[in-house]
Scaffold this active site. Structure first.
Site: not given
Ligand code: AMP
Length: 288
Positions: A31, A33-34, A144, A146, A150, A183
């Site tokens: 999407h 974002g990627h 990212g 988001k 991570q 996703s």
């Protein structure tokens, strides 16, 4: 664009790439974002490697793994359009021929927030990311905002294990209703999707309250939970206010801090966050 499906192929292709090399690891179902990560890599690096691997070991729940959206053909077309030089898309048997034996054990940061909701998740992430770093030898890797926690788990791994690369964190890309692109969003019904906006609405209200002088972490977390609780379809998994880099609890919200939350809607887990502090992410506006 070269598509490598085996370890030998990716190692061979990597040898011929112009340096510096940028890496964007993904699980596909691409999407915007990627695409923001890929665009930044394309601008900053001579060559761009993208990886596509739905990593079973980071899914606690086998149903979540099998329901994870997959669209190899569309993803390859999107990588090509984004100017990717090399795509690495191994099978599970190729990447883990003997199953998972040696693993990366992330520290405290990995055992809170998402780590509590999804035990073992970040060990799975850190292990596969370490393998991908080893196979692609990038100078820079893009992740990212988001998935804020991570980024901190990977930053700690890179620092602790002396992995020679630089991490860049790209600001969260959102839809017009504020929802962070993910996703998993395609699995939401339209009513669920409406309810899912509550997480970002809550985070935005908390941010506004902080700007207006509400600085107690518990008050800010409560603001977010209250907005979510108005949506019968959404359940709060957690809302936490933490130091943005160490993710330790705070008694007072002095930047840099993060307000991170997770909700469950129709069995689907969604996360989002707001980071308050300068220079921690490359804002989406900067990515154009
Ligand atoms: P995934 O395919 O979900 O593993 O994500 C691959 C990379 O894209 C990770 O670094 C994610 O943090 C990043 N990413 C996912 N969604 C977004 C988003 N909405 N905005 C910015 N980056 C994102």
């Amino acid at each position: 664009m070269i598509v490598a499906r085996t370890i030998d192929q990716v190692r061979d292709a990597r040898l011929n790439l112009k340096e510096p090399v940028g890496l964007v690891p993904t699980m596909g179902a691409l999407h915007r974002g990627h695409l923001a990560l890929l665009k930044t890599a394309r601008r900053s690096d001579q060559s761009v490697i993208a990886t596509l691997f739905v990593n079973r070991s980071q899914f606690g729940n086998p149903e979540d793994f099998s329901a994870y959206p997959r669209d190899e053909e569309a993803d390859l077309a999107a990588f090509e359009a984004a100017g990717v030089d090399l795509v690495f898309m191994p099978t599970e048997a190729e990447l883990y021929p003997k199953g998972i034996t040696a693993t990366v054990h992330p520290g405290r940061i990995a055992h809170e927030l998402e780590g509590t909701r999804r035990p073992g998740h970040f060990a799975g992430v850190a292990t596969v990311v370490a393998k991908i770093f080893g196979l692609t030898q990038p100078h820079r890797a893009y992740f990212g905002q988001k998935d804020w926690q991570q980024t901190r788990v990977i930053a700690e791994m890179v620092a602790n294990l002396n992995i020679p690369l630089t991490l860049t964190v790209i600001g969260t890309v959102r839809d017009s209703d504020g929802i962070a692109l993910s996703s998993r969003n395609v699995r939401l019904t339209s009513r669920e999707r409406g309810a899912a906006t509550s997480l970002y609405r809550g985070l935005t209200s908390a941010r506004e309250a902080w700007d207006a002088g509400t600085h107690a972490p518990t008050s800010l977390a409560e603001i977010v939970s209250n907005v979510i609780s108005q949506e019968p379809l959404a359940t709060t998994a957690y809302v936490e206010v933490r130091h943005a880099l160490t993710l330790t609890p705070l008694s007072k919200t002095i930047p840099p801090f993060v307000i991170a939350g997770a909700i469950e809607i129709g069995g689907i887990g969604l996360i989002d966050n707001i980071v308050v502090g300068n220079g921690l992410t490359l804002a989406e506006e900067l990515n154009g």
